[in-house]
Design an enzyme around this catalytic site. Structure first.
Site, PDB file in Angstrom:
ATOM      1  N   GLU A 241      39.969  -2.745  32.166  1.00 41.18           N
ATOM      2  CA  GLU A 241      38.696  -3.282  31.666  1.00 41.18           C
ATOM      3  C   GLU A 241      37.911  -2.300  30.803  1.00 41.18           C
ATOM      4  O   GLU A 241      36.693  -2.343  30.759  1.00 41.18           O
ATOM      5  CB  GLU A 241      37.825  -3.823  32.799  1.00 41.18           C
ATOM      6  CG  GLU A 241      38.331  -5.135  33.404  1.00 41.18           C
ATOM      7  CD  GLU A 241      38.158  -6.348  32.484  1.00 41.18           C
ATOM      8  OE1 GLU A 241      37.054  -6.929  32.425  1.00 41.18           O
ATOM      9  OE2 GLU A 241      39.157  -6.705  31.808  1.00 41.18           O
TER      10      GLU A 241
ATOM     11  N   ASN B  65      27.736 -16.727  45.172  1.00 43.90           N
ATOM     12  CA  ASN B  65      27.672 -17.584  43.986  1.00 43.90           C
ATOM     13  C   ASN B  65      28.598 -17.100  42.871  1.00 43.90           C
ATOM     14  O   ASN B  65      28.260 -17.147  41.685  1.00 43.90           O
ATOM     15  CB  ASN B  65      26.229 -17.671  43.460  1.00 43.90           C
ATOM     16  CG  ASN B  65      25.273 -18.267  44.482  1.00 43.90           C
ATOM     17  OD1 ASN B  65      25.614 -19.235  45.163  1.00 43.90           O
ATOM     18  ND2 ASN B  65      24.084 -17.690  44.600  1.00 43.90           N
TER      19      ASN B  65
ATOM     20  N   GLU C  57      31.850  -3.880  44.570  1.00 46.91           N
ATOM     21  CA  GLU C  57      31.438  -3.314  43.279  1.00 46.91           C
ATOM     22  C   GLU C  57      29.911  -3.317  43.181  1.00 46.91           C
ATOM     23  O   GLU C  57      29.226  -3.998  43.939  1.00 46.91           O
ATOM     24  CB  GLU C  57      32.063  -4.099  42.128  1.00 46.91           C
ATOM     25  CG  GLU C  57      33.586  -4.014  42.113  1.00 46.91           C
ATOM     26  CD  GLU C  57      34.219  -4.708  40.910  1.00 46.91           C
ATOM     27  OE1 GLU C  57      33.553  -4.852  39.872  1.00 46.91           O
ATOM     28  OE2 GLU C  57      35.392  -5.109  41.019  1.00 46.91           O
TER      29      GLU C  57
END
Length: 372
Positions: free
Chosen positions: A234, A126, A168
């Protein structure tokens, strides 16, 4: 080769001063959508038929989704050795889930340009990483065998050069099982003439806490893969306070730790091909930054009369501006920050650099890494 715009500079005055044609400066730096030069903007200045490559022997790779614009992907082939096609998922029974868009055109385009296409495997469900998928896979050899067989069949059928494993949020208890899975993928792929890489969250110590880090065993994963991709970006992200996406001082810390766990010739150092625009004042948990491209960032500065500054510590450009009564702070990448990162990779004799991701235009960057 890299020129920083000063007050009073124009495209024509820089061209006259350097004897480089106006069209060449504008083309290389993608200035067509920019109303005027920005003080503090860095320009890559290359004469006609001149190479600006600073890569030496660095291997260059980067991730891209199958919906990337063909013209943008074509620009990157100037520098790439490898293309990471993002991404294939999998089910709880080990069946592969292909990307929504057809990936065959990317594979064919890569080979046509002498670039190796790699299938990227992610535990996506999803649209997000699912560590329960990883858990089931790490703890069940039969599911691993099914998935590996499906990977091999797809790599052979589609014409990939290998597999990149990008997981991850691995649970700490799955640390060893995950690394062993990567090793089994590599064993099967290597026997059949394919390579395997694995993406690693940016750790600075073995015992670093946090869901991104605890399941990532640098030593085990590097031993079980042909090479590793350090996700050194990030720090600045959608919900963080305004800061550089990949400050060079933090990137260096990750590289230095990685070198205590694995040989330099296995390491690909990650580089971001994007920036963020934060509305101010920043409120933790509320403020949401907007993802922007590096060329777009300079256009924003030009449109709003901003002056670009450069952080000596982060080795990254930034600026502030105000629009419709709202203040903003922008951090992004330019040829100066890219040069700093490339030099860092070369200083530590790393195997290469890799980009997350290739989806936004940045021609000057690829010219800096042009293949010989």
């Amino acid at each position: 080769m890299i020129y920083v715009v000063k007050p009073g500079d124009t495209l024509y005055s820089i061209a006259e001063q350097t004897q480089i044609p106006v069209w060449k400066i504008a083309f290389d730096n993608q200035l067509s959508g920019q109303p005027n030069l920005v003080v503090g903007q860095s320009l890559l200045l290359l004469d006609v038929d001149e190479s600006g490559s600073i890569r030496d022997n660095l291997y260059v790779t980067g991730y891209a989704y199958p919906f990337i614009e063909r013209s943008i992907l074509d620009q990157t082939f100037l520098a790439l050795n490898e293309l990471l096609v993002f991404s294939y998922g999998f089910t709880f029974t080990g069946e592969l889930v292909p990307p929504y868009q057809d990936d065959l055109w990317m594979i064919e385009a890569a080979w046509e340009n002498g670039v190796k296409p790699m299938l990227v495997l992610t535990p996506f469900a999803n649209g997000t990483f699912n560590n329960q998928l990883v858990k089931v896979l790490a703890e069940n050899i039969e599911i691993q065998q099914t998935l590996i067989a499906n990977l091999l069949a797809t790599v052979q059928e589609k014409g990939y050069a290998g597999v990149d494993v990008d997981f991850e949020y691995i649970l700490p208890e799955d640390r060893v099982g995950y690394a062993e899975f990567v090793g089994r993928v590599r064993e099967t792929m290597n026997v059949n003439g394919y390579k395997v890489s694995v993406a690693l969250a940016p750790k600075t110590s073995a015992g670093q806490e946090g869901l991104l880090y605890e399941g990532m065993d640098y030593a085990l994963l590097s031993a079980n893969a042909d090479n590793v991709f350090l996700m050194t970006y990030e720090w600045g992200y959608t919900y963080s306070e305004p800061m550089a996406v990949a400050p060079i001082n933090m990137v260096q810390r990750v590289v230095e730790y990685a070198l205590t766990e694995m040989p330099a010739e296995k390491i690909i150092m990650g580089i971001p091909n994007y920036g963020y625009d934060w509305p101010l004042p920043y409120e933790k948990g509320i403020t949401r930054a907007r993802l922007i491209g590096n060329v777009e960032a300079v256009q924003i500065a030009a449109e709003n009369g901003a002056e670009i500054q450069f952080s000596d510590i982060a080795q990254t450009p930034f600026f502030t501006y105000t629009r419709e009564g709202i203040s903003h702070e922008v951090w992004f990448e330019d040829v100066r920050s890219i040069e700093a990162k490339i030099n860092l990779a070369k200083e530590y004799n790393l195997w290469g650099v890799g980009y997350w991701n290739l989806m936004r235009p940045f021609r000057a960057n690829w010219l800096l890494l042009e293949k010989g």
